[in-house]
Design an enzyme around this catalytic site. Structure first.
Site, mmCIF file in Angstrom:
data_model
loop_
_atom_site.group_PDB
_atom_site.id
_atom_site.type_symbol
_atom_site.label_atom_id
_atom_site.label_comp_id
_atom_site.label_asym_id
_atom_site.label_seq_id
_atom_site.Cartn_x
_atom_site.Cartn_y
_atom_site.Cartn_z
ATOM 1 C CG ASP A 78 -1.959 -1.073 1.145
ATOM 2 O OD1 ASP A 78 -2.227 -1.527 0.015
ATOM 3 O OD2 ASP A 78 -2.504 -1.446 2.191
ATOM 4 C CE1 TYR A 101 3.483 -6.074 4.620
ATOM 5 C CE2 TYR A 101 3.573 -8.462 4.876
ATOM 6 C CZ TYR A 101 3.348 -7.344 4.093
ATOM 7 O OH TYR A 101 2.973 -7.498 2.778
ATOM 8 C CE1 TYR A 140 -4.683 -7.462 -0.666
ATOM 9 C CE2 TYR A 140 -5.953 -9.495 -0.443
ATOM 10 C CZ TYR A 140 -5.408 -8.503 -1.234
ATOM 11 O OH TYR A 140 -5.577 -8.533 -2.596
#
Ligand SMILES: [Zn+2]
Length: 430
Positions: free
Chosen positions: A254, A320, A392
């Site tokens: 993103d 992440y 996601y």
């Protein structure tokens, strides 16, 4: 198909054809001959056979023979006399090519050979654009006489020019991976050069937020974000002297997500004119544009590499780091339990609500391998998440209204908000 001589007699009784265009209709018969030799041989054999019939008293054949001799366009002057015909001032022109074919092959071979020599071309390929009516006239004859042995005029032009250029320049035709493709446009009488794209593999790091991968233009024509990875790569076009660039990126993040250790990509430079590219210099050019996006290009690769980079299973996992706000207070002990619960946990996700407008609603199963949390305050914690590429992560945290299960939110039984997200590692398996 009937006897070849009979078929050729019928064709030439109706259509004037040059040697090449007749020979090409029978291109798959007899190897190692040029279509011009094949065509001339067929014409002579047919005329001899018709003459034989006339001499043996077949009077119907005389008329056919006269037409065939004229449409064969051979300069048998004495034979015209014998058949009681005047030698024509000009022969009818070839029904298919208008007698242009030999001229096309000779002229364009010379033009291309000159270009090959001028530009230090390493290998080449010929492409041809030809008017539809020529192709139609050719296929009409093929259909009318049910000829299974023909070759298209396009193929003959490509092959003949390729052969001639090769012998004029000593540079080889390469069907697989030519350095330059020459497109011969017979409608506009031009030659266009297409230089093989340059593919470079490496990584980019995105050190700031609100940076898109590609330039993102709103309907109103304004830019949505000031900076994109594409902007930086375009900045290097002048160094490579390329006409355009395409980014092939392994995965997507993103705009508000940083990429700290680097995401793999292949940069495709179209028609690069600078044949002397130094990767170190290119990296300097790329990295001079902005401190927020940095590149580490590593090597030249072949085109096939792109599908491996973008294909399924090419990225095995990512790590992440997220900063998370919890609506209700969360105990440190509960965070430890969350770590254990999400150890090798299968996550079922429907396409996130925020991208449903752009992408079809699909179900996917992805694995979270490991989670490590850091308690910061009753309402704030950080998490390091190791998971499959393509998962996601924002939805893994928030649950996306039940579209992702299980989620951190469903496990902790509170609403969560992802305040900041960074990709800190992308594992490549290429
Ligand atoms: Zn012709």
């Amino acid at each position: 198909m009937e006897n070849i001589i009979d078929t050729v007699a019928k064709i030439l009784e109706k259509y004037p054809l040059c040697d090449r265009c007749l020979g090409r209709l029978f291109a798959h018969l007899g190897k190692g001959l040029g279509n011009n030799e094949r065509g001339k041989a067929l014409k002579i054999a047919t005329i001899l056979d018709l003459h034989r019939r006339v001499l043996s008293g077949d009077s119907k054949s005389l008329d056919i023979l006269r037409k065939v001799v004229l449409n064969s366009k051979l300069n048998f002057k004495d034979f015209f006399k014998e058949l009681g015909m005047d030698y024509p001032q000009a022969f009818p022109s070839c029904y298919i090519c208008g007698d242009q074919l030999d001229n096309i092959i000779i002229t364009f071979s010379e033009t291309v050979a000159k270009l090959v020599k001028e530009k230090n071309v390493r290998s080449f390929l010929i492409g041809v654009i030809i008017a539809d009516d020529v192709l139609e006239r050719e296929s009409n004859i093929v259909k009318e006489y049910h000829i299974p042995y023909w070759e298209s005029i396009k193929r003959e032009i490509k092959r003949e020019i390729g052969k001639r250029v090769q012998s004029l320049t000593n540079i080889k035709v390469d069907f697989e991976n030519p350095h330059v493709t020459y497109i011969i446009d017979l409608i506009n009488n031009t030659v266009k050069e297409e230089i093989r794209s340059l593919f470079l593999y490496g990584k980019y790091r995105k050190l700031g937020r609100l940076i898109s991968q590609n330039v993102w233009i709103r309907k109103s024509g304004e830019r949505r974000y000031h900076l994109s990875v594409e902007d930086v790569v375009k900045h290097s076009l002048s160094y490579v002297k390329a006409s355009d660039v395409v980014l092939h990126i392994g995965g997507r993040e993103d705009v508000d997500v940083r990429v700290l250790s680097g995401r793999p990509l292949v940069i495709e430079y179209k028609s690069p004119q600078n044949s002397n590219i130094n990767i170190e210099s290119l990296n300097k050019v790329l990295n001079s544009f902005t401190p927020w996006i940095q590149f580490e290009m590593e090597m030249k690769v072949r085109r096939e590499f792109v599908s491996r980079l973008k294909g399924p299973g090419s990225l095995t996992y990512k790590i992440y780091r997220a900063l998370i706000y919890s609506q209700q207070e969360v105990e440190p002990e509960k965070l430890h339990m969350l770590e254990e619960f999400f150890n090798n946990r299968m996550i079922v996700q429907r396409t996130p609500t925020r991208i449903l407008r752009r992408k079809p609603d699909r179900l996917r199963n992805k694995v979270v391998y490991q989670v490590k949390t850091l308690y910061i305050s009753p309402h704030v914690f950080a998490a390091i998440i190791k998971c499959d590429g393509g998962l996601y992560v924002k939805e893994l945290i928030t649950g996306d209204g039940g579209r992702t299960t299980p989620s951190f939110s469903s496990y902790l039984n509170t609403e969560l908000q992802c305040l900041m997200l960074d990709v800190i590692y992308v594992h490549e398996y290429i």
